[in-house]
Design an enzyme around this catalytic site. Sequence first.
Site, short mmCIF file in Angstrom:
data_model
loop_
_atom_site.label_atom_id
_atom_site.label_comp_id
_atom_site.label_asym_id
_atom_site.label_seq_id
_atom_site.Cartn_x
_atom_site.Cartn_y
_atom_site.Cartn_z
N LEU A 174 -33.58 4.13 24.23
CA LEU A 174 -32.82 5.12 23.72
C LEU A 174 -31.47 5.07 24.37
O LEU A 174 -31.45 4.72 25.42
CB LEU A 174 -33.38 6.54 23.72
CG LEU A 174 -34.60 6.97 22.86
CD1 LEU A 174 -35.30 8.03 23.08
CD2 LEU A 174 -34.06 7.01 21.43
N ASP A 175 -30.39 5.40 23.57
CA ASP A 175 -28.93 5.42 24.27
C ASP A 175 -28.91 6.57 25.00
O ASP A 175 -29.80 7.65 24.98
CB ASP A 175 -27.97 5.56 23.02
CG ASP A 175 -27.96 4.19 22.42
OD1 ASP A 175 -28.12 3.23 22.91
OD2 ASP A 175 -27.48 4.49 21.21
#
EC number: 5.4.99.25
Length: 308
Positions: free
Chosen positions: A43-44
């Site tokens: 996930l960013d």
Amino acid sequence: MAVLPAQQHGLLVLNKPQGPTSAQCIARVKRLGQKKIGHAGTLDPMARGVLLVLLGHATKISGHLMADGEKVYLGTLRLGTTTDTWDAEGSVTATAPYDHVTPDDIRREVENWLGSTEQEVPPYSAAKHQGQPLYKLSRAGRETPVKTKTVEISRAQVVSCDLPSATFRVTCSSGTYIRSLAHSLGMRLGCGAMLTELTREYSHPFGIDEAHELDAVLAEPERLPERVIPVTRALPHWPKLRISAAQEAGVRNGMIVPYLPEAMAELPFAEGLKAIMLAPDDTPVALAETRIVNAQPVWTVLRGLWSQ
């Protein structure tokens, strides 16, 4: 000082907070005595939501978990602004008026995401070019090649629309860049757009309702064992194949196991069937696949789930 738990073998469903990278979250859990650790699906930093943390033997199922995994995201985009990262974390590269865009335009474009489509990979991403991640090339000021990938969007809907912002929910294949969806929508509408919020609500087969807050996990290391989910639940569509103690010993030494339909609820043989081998005490032993060896149907080991 709390006593650190022993090395666990299974999955920890984490609700990643906004801010830290996935790698930083993993590093914090690793300090809880978990030397063998990984994750399935990055996930960013700006994103929050379901992050599947793999512990011990479960690190060996990462590829299968990601290949089988459908994901659900809730995202918010804002029209009129384009950034170099295609989200709110980047530097603004362009602005444009958006007063010609209506909520119906947004709904139409979101519905156009449905199906199999080619999407452009963001220039700031972990995708590689000649062995180098694109984000490193971008940060160094070097030109990044345009890369595309095929993704599958099975559901897409607008949840709310308060222009210039719109919130949407998508169900998609593993590896889909939600930033790319927002960016391409802005390009098609002629005003640009960036992703401003993102929550992963589901990463097959676990939803955010099963996720644990990172702070709670770190504050209560003694509760880690009860929060870890067995490997067998991570691959729910894989049949379970119980083998004898003698077969278990043989499998650990490279032996194959005969395919017996009665051991698989009379499932007819076909090459390429996958299953989780279980010891007599239901401990996962290996990921297995059916093959024909010496004209006989057998189970062969894809990955052993024991300590090497």
